[in-house]
Each structure stands twice: as structure tokens, then as C-alpha cells.
Scaffold this active site. Sequence first.
Site, short mmCIF file in Angstrom:
data_model
loop_
_atom_site.label_atom_id
_atom_site.label_comp_id
_atom_site.label_asym_id
_atom_site.label_seq_id
_atom_site.Cartn_x
_atom_site.Cartn_y
_atom_site.Cartn_z
N GLY A 168 -6.17 -14.68 1.33
CA GLY A 168 -6.58 -15.72 0.39
C GLY A 168 -7.21 -15.24 -0.89
O GLY A 168 -7.65 -16.05 -1.71
N ARG A 169 -7.21 -13.92 -1.13
CA ARG A 169 -7.82 -13.44 -2.38
C ARG A 169 -7.26 -12.08 -2.77
O ARG A 169 -6.74 -11.34 -1.94
CB ARG A 169 -9.34 -13.38 -2.27
CG ARG A 169 -9.85 -12.40 -1.23
CD ARG A 169 -11.37 -12.51 -1.09
NE ARG A 169 -11.92 -11.63 -0.07
CZ ARG A 169 -12.36 -10.41 -0.30
NH1 ARG A 169 -12.32 -9.92 -1.54
NH2 ARG A 169 -12.85 -9.67 0.67
N CYS A 187 -2.13 15.30 -1.41
CA CYS A 187 -2.67 15.07 -2.75
C CYS A 187 -1.55 14.93 -3.75
O CYS A 187 -0.60 15.69 -3.74
CB CYS A 187 -3.59 16.22 -3.14
SG CYS A 187 -4.33 16.03 -4.76
#
Length: 274
Positions: free
Chosen positions: A259-260, A118
Site C-alpha cells: 500500500g505504499r 560488488c
Amino acid sequence: MSVDESHPAFPAYQTRPITRYQRESSWQVSDDDLIQETPVAIAFNDIAYTVMMCTPHDLEEFASGFALTEGIIDAFKDIHDIEITTQHNGITVNVLIANRCVARLQQQRRSMAGMTGCGICGTEKLDSVCRYHTPLATHSTFDIERLDQALEQLQQHQTLNQRTGSTHAAAYLNQEGELEALFEDVGRHIALDKLVGWILRHHKQGGAVLVTSRASFEMVQKVVASGIEFLFAVSAATSMAAELAEQLNVTLCGYCRRGRANIYTHPERLQAKR
């Protein structure tokens, strides 16, 4: 760097017998590989600082990156040595730092233990959560089209995750989008600390950081500490991460897939060359 080898080193994973259930098939007993989760006590100049649960590999990089992202050191030259000692119940990493950095320990010490990697567990005051307030300068751009090859390389090089299915990864991409370094850990923050330590030790400038987890504000802070201007995450970003990235001039992208990508902040640094 020095290592005490009086006890066997902790492996990154442990093989143990399990019972596999599969519908329309008989129950089967077989071996499975489980990622190792080990208590690692961090000390600075023999002063106990905190205990983290992590995968016990690449501990010198982890200690270096943790010291930087905690604000205890400013540069790798502030570390004089790293002593790693193994015991039957865990590992102690003692970082020997420059005297001028010791005074920061009282301000930065946290009473934290237990949570897996954490980033802010045990932080005693909310005003100490955001450590960096000076925005990064813009020195580089990045061709977002090169993310496809980086994501493919990321998957290929996650050997611990392929074996156990339970690690996070953080990778450094050079300015050509090639993967130069990758670190895995059971904790996402620790995987990134290991990478930051590698960046610090190798004096890397430019390039980008790619993580397999979500992008939280702690991840943004760690990237800022390393001086890297781009953070790409396979999962989404949190609202606080986007706000902090906007303030600190970090280009933050999430949902990075072939592609994104979702660009949350500072898209002006990104190019798309075909």
C-alpha cells in the site's frame, strides 16, 4: 549451451551442524542450511575477465546478464555459447562471444576479485563507472496498485532465502504486475544480473524489475541495460541512483511495502487503478 559435468555440481546451500543459543533454554546442537558462496571465474573467448563470489545456480543467466551490463555485448545473439566447467575450488564460465565484441574486452577488463557480488569492485577508472548515457524512451505505464500482489509473490517464491535467510532476490513483473521470473543470490548485483540475463534471453519488453535490496546506481544501470523502465526496491535508493534514474528516464521507487512506496523519479509513468 554446454556444461562440463566431470565434477559434481555445487549446491545452492550447504547443511552443517551448529550450536543454537537461546536465553532461558539449553544449548542445542542441530543442523542449519547456509547459502553457498562460490568463486566463479568469468572469461570471454578464453580470456580471463574477473572472479565473482556468488551462489552457483543459474550461471548461464548470470553470464548473459553480466556480459550485457558490462557493455561487452549488445544483444543475446552476440553470445555463441556458454561453457561451464567445475573444479574442486570453484567454477569457470567461459562465454563465447562474437568477434566484433572481443575488442571491447581491453576497455572493459577489470582487476577485481573477492567482494561478494560488488557491482564496481576493481573498476580501474572512475569515468568507467557510469556506462550508460542515453535515456530510455517512455513506452509503458505501470499500475502501482499491483505492487501488493507482486510483493506477496516475491516473498512466497524466495525459496533459498526461506531456507537460509541470506539471499537477495530480483524479480521480473509483467505489465499486469504478475511475477514471471525470480532469481536469488548471495550478492544483490548478481541476483539482478541473473534476471537481466533472463530478460535478454527471453526478449522481454515492458514490465518492471523488483529487488529485495536497496537501489544503488549500479542497479539502475543494470535495469537500463535490460531496457526496463521501472525499478522497484524493497529498501531505499541512494542519491546517485536517483540522479542517474532521473537522467536515464527510469521510474525509481524505494521502500516498496504493501500500500505504499517512495517514488524518486518519473512518477508520470505510474497509475493507481482501483
